[in-house]
Design an enzyme around this catalytic site. Structure first.
Site, PDB file in Angstrom:
ATOM      1  N   LYS A 114       0.830  -1.211   0.000  1.00 43.73           N
ATOM      2  CA  LYS A 114       0.000   0.000   0.000  1.00 43.73           C
ATOM      3  C   LYS A 114       0.860   1.254   0.000  1.00 43.73           C
ATOM      4  O   LYS A 114       0.445   2.290  -0.517  1.00 43.73           O
ATOM      5  CB  LYS A 114      -0.962  -0.004   1.195  1.00 43.73           C
ATOM      6  N   LYS A 196      -8.268 -16.062 -11.258  1.00 44.06           N
ATOM      7  CA  LYS A 196      -9.370 -15.903 -10.306  1.00 44.06           C
ATOM      8  C   LYS A 196     -10.118 -14.577 -10.535  1.00 44.06           C
ATOM      9  O   LYS A 196      -9.483 -13.576 -10.878  1.00 44.06           O
ATOM     10  CB  LYS A 196      -8.739 -15.949  -8.914  1.00 44.06           C
ATOM     11  N   LYS A 199     -11.819  -8.191  -7.637  1.00 44.15           N
ATOM     12  CA  LYS A 199     -12.634  -6.969  -7.607  1.00 44.15           C
ATOM     13  C   LYS A 199     -11.923  -5.812  -8.290  1.00 44.15           C
ATOM     14  O   LYS A 199     -12.504  -4.770  -8.507  1.00 44.15           O
ATOM     15  CB  LYS A 199     -13.045  -6.610  -6.175  1.00 44.15           C
TER      16      LYS A 199
END
Ligand code: TRP
Length: 332
Positions: A114, A196, A199
């Site tokens: 992050k 996979k 989002k």
């Protein structure tokens, strides 16, 4: 003594959930509430470690609460609440900060990721994220914490902090165990079916979100990548696209994959994809309708969250008081 069956879980009110997240996480939470004493939080304090739009954060918090209930979380069976409504989270976090080393936090994988993503805003809260998460879990003496593998390192730190505190004073916190769920393991990307479903995919047709309306769901399935040939057969090696759609159909209808194969025998890909899209849309429709109904009934939703915050505070404050006594905070 009664067996500890406390289970804790929280979701940040920031990301759109895909149908894979629904199957991997939210649906499980609903099943877990029958077996455990569940605390389900909406982690809005974690969310602000990266910049949020205030109006959106507010809206998404209510939307997530409504989604939980629409998916079957029963406010009578579990404690459903918003993290910032229970001040004990910040209070315990402060104490736990003094049992956590800067070096440990600097080494956390998610902090490093992050920090790279938000290089202009590497704030103290981002670094402290795992300690707040430890406070969440430890306040409720949670024995079980269902999380995705991406949260494994955070859970390990929560265990370390709990043990450190228990060793320094006396047994105070339950040392939590992770239950590692395969988040969305069964559903793959509609455009790149060997990956996979995520989002944050770049192609908007890759993922189906719980918030997608019927037309969008059906359109995304119509555009799903299939494979060469024309047979509708489950063969993940050679027919990744078709196999993925067959498993989506099976999961959403409660049928087995071979029942699905039989049902589609002789049909073309076009009809097959439409049927899968319709099955998913049919399943999402009542959840979305219930979510919308709950969101329009602010009095009810706020009532649920208020009761949740009160019940959560009761448990959390018991732990916080113990901690305050042990560390020598003057009591009046
Ligand atoms: N960090 C978790 C996530 O992003 C959310 C979370 C916050 C959480 N507090 C928690 C998960 C406590 C489990 C327990 O998925």
């Amino acid at each position: 003594m009664e067996e500890n069956r406390n289970l804790y879980s929280a979701v940040q009110p920031t990301n759109n959930l895909t149908i894979g997240n629904y199957l991997g996480a939210v649906k499980n939470f609903v099943e877990l509430q029958n077996e455990y004493d569940c605390y389900y939080a909406i982690a809005n304090q974690h969310a602000i470690t990266v910049r949020q739009n205030p109006a959106e954060l507010r809206q998404k918090t209510a939307a997530l609460a409504a989604l939980y209930i629409a998916c079957g979380a029963d406010p009578e069976k579990c404690v459903l609440y918003v993290q910032s409504h229970v001040p004990a989270h910040s209070q315990l976090c402060w104490v736990l900060n003094t049992f956590t080393y800067v070096g440990e936090m600097e080494r956390m994988t998610q902090f490093k990721d992050k920090s790279r993503k938000h290089a202009d805003n590497i704030n103290m809260g981002l670094m402290d994220y795992p300690v707040l998460m430890a406070a969440d879990i430890l306040l409720y003496q949670a024995r079980y914490v269902p999380v995705g593998l991406d949260q494994k390192q955070h859970l390990e730190i929560a265990r370390d902090i709990a043990q450190r505190f228990n060793n320094a004073y006396s047994p105070t916190f339950t040392v939590p165990e992770g239950i590692y769920m395969k988040v969305g393991a069964k559903i793959n990307d509609l455009q790149e079916p060997s990956k996979k479903m995520s989002k944050s995919a770049e192609n908007p047709n890759s993922s189906v979100f719980l918030t997608d309306d019927r037309d969008t769901v059906i359109r995304k399935f119509k555009r799903a990548v299939t494979d060469s040939g024309s047979e509708i057969k489950y063969d993940p090696e050679n027919k990744a696209g078709v196999s993925n759609l067959l498993s989506v159909y099976a999961v959403f209808t409660g049928k087995t994959v071979s029942e699905a194969e039989k049902e589609f025998e002789g049909l073309g890909y076009g009809e097959f994809k439409l049927a899968v899209g319709e099955a998913v849309a049919d399943k999402l429709a009542p959840i979305q309708a219930e979510q919308a109904r709950l969101l329009s009934d602010k009095a009810y939703l706020d009532g649920v969250l208020k009761t949740g915050a009160e019940r959560a505070s009761y448990t959390a404050n018991k732990t916080l008081n113990k901690v305050y006594k042990k560390i020598g905070f003057y009591q009046i």
